[in-house]
Design a protein around this motif. Structure first.
Motif, short mmCIF file in Angstrom:
data_model
loop_
_atom_site.label_atom_id
_atom_site.label_comp_id
_atom_site.label_asym_id
_atom_site.label_seq_id
_atom_site.Cartn_x
_atom_site.Cartn_y
_atom_site.Cartn_z
N SER A 174 21.13 -2.27 -60.37
CA SER A 174 19.73 -2.18 -59.95
C SER A 174 18.82 -1.66 -61.04
CB SER A 174 19.60 -1.30 -58.70
OG SER A 174 20.20 -0.04 -58.91
N ALA A 175 19.35 -0.85 -61.95
CA ALA A 175 18.51 -0.34 -63.04
C ALA A 175 18.02 -1.47 -63.95
CB ALA A 175 19.29 0.68 -63.86
N MET A 176 18.71 -2.62 -63.94
CA MET A 176 18.30 -3.76 -64.77
C MET A 176 17.25 -4.61 -64.08
SD MET A 176 21.82 -5.08 -66.62
CE MET A 176 22.60 -5.70 -65.13
N LEU A 231 23.36 -1.76 -70.20
CA LEU A 231 23.37 -0.91 -69.01
C LEU A 231 22.82 0.48 -69.30
CD1 LEU A 231 26.64 -1.70 -67.01
CD2 LEU A 231 24.29 -1.78 -66.18
N TYR A 232 23.17 1.03 -70.46
CA TYR A 232 22.60 2.33 -70.82
C TYR A 232 21.08 2.25 -70.91
CZ TYR A 232 20.36 5.77 -73.61
OH TYR A 232 19.44 6.68 -74.03
N ALA A 233 20.57 1.25 -71.63
CA ALA A 233 19.14 1.14 -71.83
C ALA A 233 18.39 1.00 -70.51
CB ALA A 233 18.82 -0.04 -72.75
N ALA A 234 18.97 0.23 -69.59
CA ALA A 234 18.33 0.07 -68.28
C ALA A 234 18.27 1.39 -67.53
CB ALA A 234 19.08 -0.97 -67.46
N HIS A 235 19.35 2.15 -67.56
CA HIS A 235 19.36 3.44 -66.87
C HIS A 235 18.48 4.46 -67.58
CE1 HIS A 235 22.82 1.76 -64.69
NE2 HIS A 235 22.48 2.62 -63.76
#
Length: 288
Positions: free
Chosen positions: A52-54, A137-141
């Protein structure tokens, strides 16, 4: 100024933090909160929660970011999950699950403690040195704001550190020419990863897929006839972990030796409490 740490200090810290992040996906609270927004299937809930963060990412992006899930399973749920509930709703549901789950697993006293506030500060400090390029995934979070409550801020920072290492780990696996399934087979063969039973169930690969991956690894000399890692296979797994450590060293060097030791101590104590409280299924890990 960043300074080198003792060997594997960052990995030990990760090994204490990462399970405290991933425990949420096994909690009844997570299942309840995700079902409340329409995701009553475990896989749908997991994809909606973690992706969902993406934003409303498509099946291709989720498959790429998660790496070891069967693409057919991903496509079965994505992008349909975003029509059931928005990414914003999924993020909010996950945070509610984290709140309730940590209170149950760790206890109200730990959640409200000065040590929790200290750990949140340390983990957020480490995450300041994480890098975004190439780490989806890190960048989105990292685009998500840190919650104000210390136990939620701690979990958020643990998530950043987990996904930062995980994204780098995928880069290393690709360099080692291991696809997602082969990576799981080799990790499971070390006895330190999830069991084949759980991996097949949650990643939706079949026994034939697993056997075919084992055959490919045997052809490379990485597995023996009994499915155990050969000397070459053990060496490859060792290099994979070392290379992952190297790509993940910045956050822990930024925090410093004393900070890493303290964060490892605090997270390790809470992890032990969570395990005792039943955070994970008893048969989740191992070769069986």
């Amino acid at each position: 100024m960043s300074t080198p740490l003792p060997a594997r200090a960052g990995r030990r810290c990760h090994n204490a933090l990462n399970p405290l992040h991933s425990a949420v996906y096994f909690t009844a609270e997570h299942a309840q909160e995700m079902a409340a927004i329409g995701h009553d299937d475990w896989s749908a809930a997991y994809f909606a929660s973690r992706a969902s963060a993406m934003g409303a990412a498509g099946a291709g992006a989720v498959t790429a970011a998660f790496y070891n899930f069967n693409p057919e399973l991903v496509a079965r749920h994505v992008p349909r999950i975003w029509r059931t509930a928005s990414p914003e709703d999924a993020l909010a549901a996950r945070l509610r699950a984290v709140d309730a789950g940590l209170r149950r697993l760790l206890g109200e006293e730990a959640v409200a403690s000065a040590e929790m506030a200290e750990a949140a500060k340390l983990a957020l400090r480490a995450a300041e040195a994480c890098s975004r390029p190439g780490r989806t995934l890190y960048a989105a979070h990292a685009d998500q704001p840190a919650p104000e409550e210390p136990h939620l801020a701690f979990w958020h920072a643990a998530t950043l550190l987990r996904e930062h290492r995980g994204d780098g780990h995928i880069t290393v696996l690709m360099g080692a020419e291991l696809d997602g399934l082969e990576a799981m087979v080799t990790h499971s063969a070390t006895g330190k990863g999830q069991s084949p039973k759980w991996l097949l169930r949650t990643r939706a690969w079949g026994q034939d897929d697993w056997a075919a991956a084992q055959d490919r690894l045997r052809e490379r000399g990485l597995l023996d006839a009994g499915g155990e890692l050969t000397e070459e296979g053990l060496g490859l797994r060792k290099r994979i972990e070392e290379d992952t450590d190297r790509l993940d060293r910045a956050p822990y060097e930024h925090l410093g030796e004393a900070g890493v030791a303290r964060l490892t101590e605090l997270a390790g104590g809470w992890l032990a409490a969570a395990v005792t409280a039943g955070a994970f299924p008893a048969d989740l890990f191992g070769k069986g």
